[in-house]
Design a protein around this motif. Structure first.
Motif, PDB file in Angstrom:
ATOM      1  N   ALA A   1       0.828  -1.205   0.000  1.00  0.00           N
ATOM      2  CA  ALA A   1       0.000   0.000   0.000  1.00  0.00           C
ATOM      3  C   ALA A   1       0.864   1.258   0.000  1.00  0.00           C
ATOM      4  O   ALA A   1       0.581   2.234  -0.704  1.00  0.00           O
ATOM      5  N   LYS A   2       1.928   1.210   0.803  1.00  0.00           N
ATOM      6  CA  LYS A   2       2.833   2.361   0.845  1.00  0.00           C
ATOM      7  C   LYS A   2       3.523   2.554  -0.498  1.00  0.00           C
ATOM      8  O   LYS A   2       3.646   3.684  -0.996  1.00  0.00           O
ATOM      9  N   GLY A   3       3.958   1.439  -1.097  1.00  0.00           N
ATOM     10  CA  GLY A   3       4.592   1.537  -2.416  1.00  0.00           C
ATOM     11  C   GLY A   3       3.608   1.990  -3.478  1.00  0.00           C
ATOM     12  O   GLY A   3       3.965   2.775  -4.382  1.00  0.00           O
ATOM     13  N   ALA A   4       2.353   1.510  -3.398  1.00  0.00           N
ATOM     14  CA  ALA A   4       1.345   1.932  -4.377  1.00  0.00           C
ATOM     15  C   ALA A   4       1.049   3.417  -4.252  1.00  0.00           C
ATOM     16  O   ALA A   4       0.839   4.108  -5.259  1.00  0.00           O
ATOM     17  N   LEU A   5       1.028   3.922  -3.009  1.00  0.00           N
ATOM     18  CA  LEU A   5       0.810   5.356  -2.812  1.00  0.00           C
ATOM     19  C   LEU A   5       1.950   6.166  -3.412  1.00  0.00           C
ATOM     20  O   LEU A   5       1.719   7.177  -4.104  1.00  0.00           O
ATOM     21  N   ASN A   6       3.183   5.717  -3.181  1.00  0.00           N
ATOM     22  CA  ASN A   6       4.335   6.427  -3.746  1.00  0.00           C
ATOM     23  C   ASN A   6       4.304   6.390  -5.270  1.00  0.00           C
ATOM     24  O   ASN A   6       4.610   7.385  -5.940  1.00  0.00           O
ATOM     25  N   THR A   7       3.926   5.228  -5.812  1.00  0.00           N
ATOM     26  CA  THR A   7       3.838   5.108  -7.264  1.00  0.00           C
ATOM     27  C   THR A   7       2.769   6.024  -7.828  1.00  0.00           C
ATOM     28  O   THR A   7       2.966   6.681  -8.865  1.00  0.00           O
ATOM     29  N   TYR A   8       1.634   6.084  -7.125  1.00  0.00           N
ATOM     30  CA  TYR A   8       0.544   6.948  -7.593  1.00  0.00           C
ATOM     31  C   TYR A   8       0.949   8.416  -7.544  1.00  0.00           C
ATOM     32  O   TYR A   8       0.701   9.181  -8.493  1.00  0.00           O
ATOM     33  N   GLU A   9       1.599   8.813  -6.480  1.00  0.00           N
ATOM     34  CA  GLU A   9       2.016  10.213  -6.356  1.00  0.00           C
ATOM     35  C   GLU A   9       3.068  10.560  -7.402  1.00  0.00           C
ATOM     36  O   GLU A   9       3.018  11.631  -8.032  1.00  0.00           O
ATOM     37  N   SER A  10       4.046   9.666  -7.580  1.00  0.00           N
ATOM     38  CA  SER A  10       5.100   9.953  -8.559  1.00  0.00           C
ATOM     39  C   SER A  10       4.565   9.931  -9.983  1.00  0.00           C
ATOM     40  O   SER A  10       4.984  10.738 -10.823  1.00  0.00           O
ATOM     41  N   SER A  11       3.624   9.022 -10.255  1.00  0.00           N
ATOM     42  CA  SER A  11       3.053   8.977 -11.607  1.00  0.00           C
ATOM     43  C   SER A  11       2.223  10.224 -11.875  1.00  0.00           C
ATOM     44  O   SER A  11       2.154  10.696 -13.021  1.00  0.00           O
ATOM     45  N   THR A  12       1.596  10.769 -10.824  1.00  0.00           N
ATOM     46  CA  THR A  12       0.845  12.015 -10.989  1.00  0.00           C
ATOM     47  C   THR A  12       1.773  13.171 -11.323  1.00  0.00           C
ATOM     48  O   THR A  12       1.474  14.003 -12.199  1.00  0.00           O
ATOM     49  N   VAL A  13       2.909  13.226 -10.639  1.00  0.00           N
ATOM     50  CA  VAL A  13       3.910  14.267 -10.941  1.00  0.00           C
ATOM     51  C   VAL A  13       4.431  14.084 -12.353  1.00  0.00           C
ATOM     52  O   VAL A  13       4.600  15.060 -13.109  1.00  0.00           O
ATOM     53  N   THR A  14       4.686  12.844 -12.735  1.00  0.00           N
ATOM     54  CA  THR A  14       5.166  12.567 -14.089  1.00  0.00           C
ATOM     55  C   THR A  14       4.146  13.008 -15.131  1.00  0.00           C
ATOM     56  O   THR A  14       4.499  13.575 -16.172  1.00  0.00           O
ATOM     57  N   LEU A  15       2.859  12.742 -14.854  1.00  0.00           N
ATOM     58  CA  LEU A  15       1.815  13.137 -15.796  1.00  0.00           C
ATOM     59  C   LEU A  15       1.782  14.657 -15.962  1.00  0.00           C
ATOM     60  O   LEU A  15       1.622  15.158 -17.097  1.00  0.00           O
ATOM     61  N   GLU A  16       1.907  15.373 -14.867  1.00  0.00           N
ATOM     62  CA  GLU A  16       1.901  16.834 -14.973  1.00  0.00           C
ATOM     63  C   GLU A  16       3.066  17.322 -15.839  1.00  0.00           C
ATOM     64  O   GLU A  16       2.907  18.223 -16.680  1.00  0.00           O
ATOM     65  N   ALA A  17       4.229  16.704 -15.636  1.00  0.00           N
ATOM     66  CA  ALA A  17       5.389  17.096 -16.435  1.00  0.00           C
ATOM     67  C   ALA A  17       5.189  16.719 -17.904  1.00  0.00           C
ATOM     68  O   ALA A  17       5.529  17.500 -18.811  1.00  0.00           O
ATOM     69  N   ARG A  18       4.635  15.523 -18.154  1.00  0.00           N
ATOM     70  CA  ARG A  18       4.390  15.090 -19.532  1.00  0.00           C
ATOM     71  C   ARG A  18       3.346  15.986 -20.203  1.00  0.00           C
ATOM     72  O   ARG A  18       3.437  16.265 -21.408  1.00  0.00           O
ATOM     73  N   GLN A  19       2.363  16.450 -19.437  1.00  0.00           N
ATOM     74  CA  GLN A  19       1.349  17.331 -19.996  1.00  0.00           C
ATOM     75  C   GLN A  19       1.964  18.663 -20.414  1.00  0.00           C
ATOM     76  O   GLN A  19       1.664  19.194 -21.493  1.00  0.00           O
ATOM     77  N   GLN A  20       2.826  19.199 -19.560  1.00  0.00           N
ATOM     78  CA  GLN A  20       3.498  20.448 -19.913  1.00  0.00           C
ATOM     79  C   GLN A  20       4.403  20.261 -21.122  1.00  0.00           C
ATOM     80  O   GLN A  20       4.471  21.123 -22.005  1.00  0.00           O
ATOM     81  N   SER A  21       5.113  19.125 -21.150  1.00  0.00           N
ATOM     82  CA  SER A  21       5.990  18.847 -22.289  1.00  0.00           C
ATOM     83  C   SER A  21       5.188  18.717 -23.574  1.00  0.00           C
ATOM     84  O   SER A  21       5.602  19.206 -24.624  1.00  0.00           O
ATOM     85  N   TYR A  22       4.022  18.067 -23.461  1.00  0.00           N
ATOM     86  CA  TYR A  22       3.178  17.905 -24.647  1.00  0.00           C
ATOM     87  C   TYR A  22       2.648  19.262 -25.118  1.00  0.00           C
ATOM     88  O   TYR A  22       2.622  19.551 -26.331  1.00  0.00           O
ATOM     89  N   ASN A  23       2.231  20.088 -24.174  1.00  0.00           N
ATOM     90  CA  ASN A  23       1.719  21.418 -24.553  1.00  0.00           C
ATOM     91  C   ASN A  23       2.805  22.236 -25.260  1.00  0.00           C
ATOM     92  O   ASN A  23       2.534  22.924 -26.262  1.00  0.00           O
ATOM     93  N   TYR A  24       4.021  22.152 -24.768  1.00  0.00           N
ATOM     94  CA  TYR A  24       5.128  22.867 -25.402  1.00  0.00           C
ATOM     95  C   TYR A  24       5.417  22.314 -26.796  1.00  0.00           C
ATOM     96  O   TYR A  24       5.646  23.066 -27.753  1.00  0.00           O
ATOM     97  N   ALA A  25       5.379  20.966 -26.899  1.00  0.00           N
ATOM     98  CA  ALA A  25       5.613  20.345 -28.203  1.00  0.00           C
ATOM     99  C   ALA A  25       4.515  20.709 -29.189  1.00  0.00           C
ATOM    100  O   ALA A  25       4.778  20.912 -30.384  1.00  0.00           O
ATOM    101  N   LYS A  26       3.295  20.797 -28.717  1.00  0.00           N
ATOM    102  CA  LYS A  26       2.186  21.151 -29.608  1.00  0.00           C
ATOM    103  C   LYS A  26       2.350  22.564 -30.134  1.00  0.00           C
ATOM    104  O   LYS A  26       2.066  22.852 -31.311  1.00  0.00           O
TER     105      LYS A  26
END
Length: 483
Positions: A403-428
């Motif tokens: 559960a602790k690892g899943a929470l960390n994975t969820y939080e880190s994947s959320t941060v990654t998504l935000e970064a990927r979204q910004q990168s995609y917006n810049y690429a667009k």
């Protein structure tokens, strides 16, 4: 006028079909799915039947305290060579007989086997109820897992369709730009391949969604799995603040509430009773019995005698010394009809009663071997209880770590998504002004899609891990009713 009536009829028909289709699609919440499974799952129904069997066995064990009473009746015909009651000689004839009887018996002392058998039967009822409860808990978790899988696959389908819509718009825009000579034709081919890949990903995602619905439908015992849907009423939050607990606290709570430990303890007590029952065979047994019987015959009987006129006397000997003959009078039997049947039953009544003592002396070591065999089973039950405790401790710590690892994975994947979204917006922005080619933009878009999928997967994995941890802490998805 006719056209208006026809259009009105078609409109009403389409509306009716639409409302019917909506009515047939059941929108399930997680709690509704779990409650329905607890009431309809086949495996749970089989466990409920095991509880009923245990109750019947308990009644059998109680019946050992009660006396046994049996009645018997028979009627027979003897045809052929039978003894003639008038002459005592054998001759061919047919006779009939009836008999009635009642027997009763009761155990007075049997080495406390009956008492221990009854106590074991009561423990078996408790164990069967624990087994049912464990099955209900397992089904609840399985339903939760299948439910969350459906939500995850629905989110994935949604992401894939949004991706396809974006790529189709890009393809249409690129076709216009190719016609205008703004971008090379090769970029158009890449986009067509991307759209085809998106369509293939949607097919795979929809197949996964259909299979996940099938899994949940089987747990719920639903036949029309393609026509039902679920509602996302869940939240990726630790509502019960379970992560604030330490693994030690969760384990201590689990030792008090977990069904597998209670079931193992009940099986241990059953094994102890089995040893006591086996030892009871060493002791003597005392029982009491009572028998009643009566009979009736339908043949003629001798009702008296009359002098034999043809042969009035016969010599039976002589006087020693004088040789004078000793004569006796000869008589002939007089037959009469048999007495009425019920009179015979009343006159021929017989009773017997008493006690029977049985002392075991030597029985080929069968009793001793049975005692030793049950002692081995007792030791196995002790080891099983210890193993269940160790397994529970390991499972709790593993569930907490997961559960602790899943929470960390969820939080880190959320941060990654935000970064990927910004990168995609810049690429667009760069792609829209012609500063990035189609291949590089597609790569940025693929990374964004993968990040979205990772967030979905991590979210529902974390939610399921929390449900498992709550289960160990004694917090069920829904309260399980006791029957």
């Amino acid at each position: 006028m006719k056209i208006n009536k026809y259009n009105s009829f078609v409109f009403a028909l389409l509306v009716g079909l639409g409302l019917s289709a909506q009515a047939q699609t059941k929108q399930w919440t997680l709690e509704e799915a779990v409650r329905y499974a607890l009431d309809h799952n086949i495996t749970i129904k089989l466990s409920e039947l095991d509880v009923k069997n245990a109750d019947i066995d308990k009644k059998d064990a109680f019946g050992n305290y009660l006396p046994s009473v049996n009645g018997n009746a028979s009627h027979s015909w003897n045809i052929g060579l039978n003894q003639d009651v008038t002459t005592g000689l054998l001759r061919n004839q047919t006779t009939q007989y009836s008999s009635l009887g009642v027997s009763a018996g009761v155990d007075i002392y049997k080495g406390l086997q009956n008492q221990n058998a009854y106590r074991r039967a009561k423990l078996s009822v408790v164990a069967s109820k624990y087994q049912l409860l464990k099955m209900q808990e397992d089904i609840s978790l399985n339903v939760a897992n299948a439910f969350l899988e459906i939500l995850a696959f629905k989110e994935n389908v949604k992401v894939r369709k949004e991706q396809l819509l974006i790529d189709e718009k890009r393809l249409a825009r690129s076709e216009e730009m190719v016609k205008a000579g703004t971008i090379p034709r090769g970029d158009l081919f890449d986009l067509k391949a991307t759209v085809a890949t998106d369509q293939q990903a949607i097919v795979v995602a929809e197949n996964n969604l259909l299979i996940s619905k099938l899994s949940l439908a089987q747990l719920l015992q639903l036949k029309e799995f393609a026509d039902f849907d679920v509602i996302d009423d869940t939240d990726a939050k630790d509502e019960n603040n379970i992560m604030a607990q330490s693994p030690v606290d969760i384990y201590n709570k689990a030792k008090e509430t977990r069904t597998e430990l209670k079931l193992a303890q009940a099986n241990l007590e059953i094994a102890e009773k089995n040893v006591a029952i086996a030892k009871g065979a060493y002791q003597p047994t005392l029982s009491a019995f009572y028998n009643f019987n009566t009979r009736a015959s339908y043949s003629d009987v001798i009702g008296g005698s009359t002098p034999n006129i043809a042969n009035p006397t016969s010599q039976i000997g002589f006087v020693e010394g004088t040789n004078q003959a000793v004569l006796q009078n000869n008589f002939l039997p007089v037959l009469r009809n048999a007495d009425p049947v019920f009179d015979q039953f009343n006159d021929n009544k017989g009773h017997s009663f008493g006690f029977q003592l049985s002392v075991p002396i030597f029985n080929g070591f069968s009793v001793r071997n049975n005692v030793e065999r049950n002692k081995v089973s007792l030791e196995k039950s002790k080891i099983d209880l210890e193993q269940k405790s160790l397994d529970l401790q390991r499972n709790v710590y593993t569930a907490f770590t997961d559960a602790k690892g899943a929470l960390n994975t969820y939080e880190s994947s959320t941060v990654t998504l935000e970064a990927r979204q910004q990168s995609y917006n810049y690429a667009k922005e760069k792609y829209d002004v012609g500063l990035m080619n189609s291949f590089d933009f597609t790569q940025a878009q693929t990374l964004l899609t993968n990040a979205q999928s990772d967030v979905i997967r991590a979210k529902y994995d974390y939610m399921f891990k929390i449900k498992i941890l709550e289960f160990y802490f004694g917090i069920p998805i829904v309260p399980i009713p006791t029957k």
